[in-house]
Design a protein around this motif. Structure first.
Motif, short mmCIF file in Angstrom:
data_model
loop_
_atom_site.label_atom_id
_atom_site.label_comp_id
_atom_site.label_asym_id
_atom_site.label_seq_id
_atom_site.Cartn_x
_atom_site.Cartn_y
_atom_site.Cartn_z
N THR A 130 0.85 -1.19 0.00
CA THR A 130 0.00 0.00 0.00
C THR A 130 0.89 1.24 0.00
N GLU A 131 0.29 2.37 -0.16
CA GLU A 131 1.03 3.62 -0.11
C GLU A 131 1.75 3.76 1.24
N GLU A 132 1.11 3.35 2.30
CA GLU A 132 1.72 3.45 3.63
C GLU A 132 2.96 2.57 3.74
N VAL A 133 2.90 1.38 3.17
CA VAL A 133 4.06 0.49 3.18
C VAL A 133 5.22 1.16 2.44
N CYS A 134 4.94 1.71 1.27
CA CYS A 134 5.99 2.37 0.48
C CYS A 134 6.58 3.57 1.21
N THR A 136 7.12 4.05 4.21
CA THR A 136 8.02 3.81 5.33
C THR A 136 9.45 4.18 4.94
N CYS A 137 9.73 4.15 3.64
CA CYS A 137 11.05 4.58 3.13
C CYS A 137 10.97 5.78 2.20
N HIS A 138 9.98 5.82 1.37
CA HIS A 138 9.84 6.93 0.42
C HIS A 138 9.17 8.11 1.13
N ASN A 139 9.97 8.77 1.97
CA ASN A 139 9.46 9.89 2.77
C ASN A 139 10.55 10.94 2.95
N GLU A 140 10.21 12.00 3.64
CA GLU A 140 11.11 13.15 3.80
C GLU A 140 12.37 12.84 4.60
N GLU A 141 12.44 11.70 5.28
CA GLU A 141 13.65 11.35 6.01
C GLU A 141 14.81 11.02 5.08
N SER A 142 14.49 10.63 3.86
CA SER A 142 15.52 10.27 2.89
C SER A 142 16.27 11.51 2.44
N PRO A 143 17.60 11.46 2.44
CA PRO A 143 18.35 12.64 1.99
C PRO A 143 18.20 12.91 0.49
N THR A 144 17.67 11.96 -0.26
CA THR A 144 17.45 12.17 -1.70
C THR A 144 15.96 12.16 -2.04
N TYR A 145 15.15 12.51 -1.05
CA TYR A 145 13.69 12.46 -1.22
C TYR A 145 13.21 13.33 -2.37
N LYS A 146 12.31 12.76 -3.13
CA LYS A 146 11.57 13.48 -4.16
C LYS A 146 10.10 13.21 -3.86
N PRO A 147 9.21 14.16 -4.15
CA PRO A 147 7.79 13.90 -3.88
C PRO A 147 7.38 12.54 -4.44
N PHE A 148 6.62 11.82 -3.64
CA PHE A 148 6.27 10.44 -3.97
C PHE A 148 4.81 10.33 -4.40
#
Length: 165
Positions: A130-134, A136-148
């Motif tokens: 689900t979106e929530e599962v994704c 858990t990593c694809h979020n603003e904590e990532s130093p290379t985050y891009k809008p998901f």
């Protein structure tokens, strides 16, 4: 909800078996070749990205000596990085973000007889991505985050549901 589901799965001690075990059934041409699609995609190669110059620069700026061994990095770049090591039964760090990051630990649902029944599979550890599962990593904590955009990204890694007959 994701944390609750993860806790429930952990409480039942489902084990992470690793992508090679999934490959046994999920790489047949008539069933969609899910394993090959995963191998060619970003998730299977997530650990490799930690060896890139960009990852090394980011790590150095954060005071991290080696992103390939740092817990903060591998928690999202490898399924092994976010599970209790006691639950690993065949899973390896090098697999990157394996099938079980998205679908749950496979020890109890891996057999064809269980996989034929989605509800039974879910009772035995299968989770639906689900979106929530994704996120858990694809979020603003990532130093290379891009809008998901979940729908757009899910379509990029989409693989057929291998109905086992």
């Amino acid at each position: 909800m994701v944390l609750f589901a993860s806790s429930a799965l952990m409480a039942q001690n489902f084990k992470y078996i690793g992508a090679p075990k999934c490959k046994m059934c999920h790489n047949k041409p008539d069933k969609g070749e899910q394993y090959n699609k995963w191998m060619e995609g970003p998730h299977a190669n997530a650990m490799k990205t930690l060896s890139s110059d960009q990852a090394k620069e980011i790590a150095t700026a954060k005071g991290i000596a080696d992103p390939t061994t740092d817990a903060a990095c591998i928690k999202c770049h490898s399924t092994m990085g976010h599970i209790d090591a006691k639950l690993a039964a065949g899973l390896k760090v090098e697999e990157g973000v394996s099938c079980e990051s998205c679908h749950g630990p496979g020890s109890k649902y891996k057999s064809a007889t269980v996989m034929k029944d989605r509800e039974f599979s879910m009772e035995n550890g299968l989770i639906l991505p689900t979106e929530e599962v994704c996120k858990t990593c694809h979020n603003e904590e990532s130093p290379t985050y891009k809008p998901f955009n979940f729908a757009e990204m899910a379509a990029k890694i989409d693989h057929d549901d291998p109905k086992t007959e």
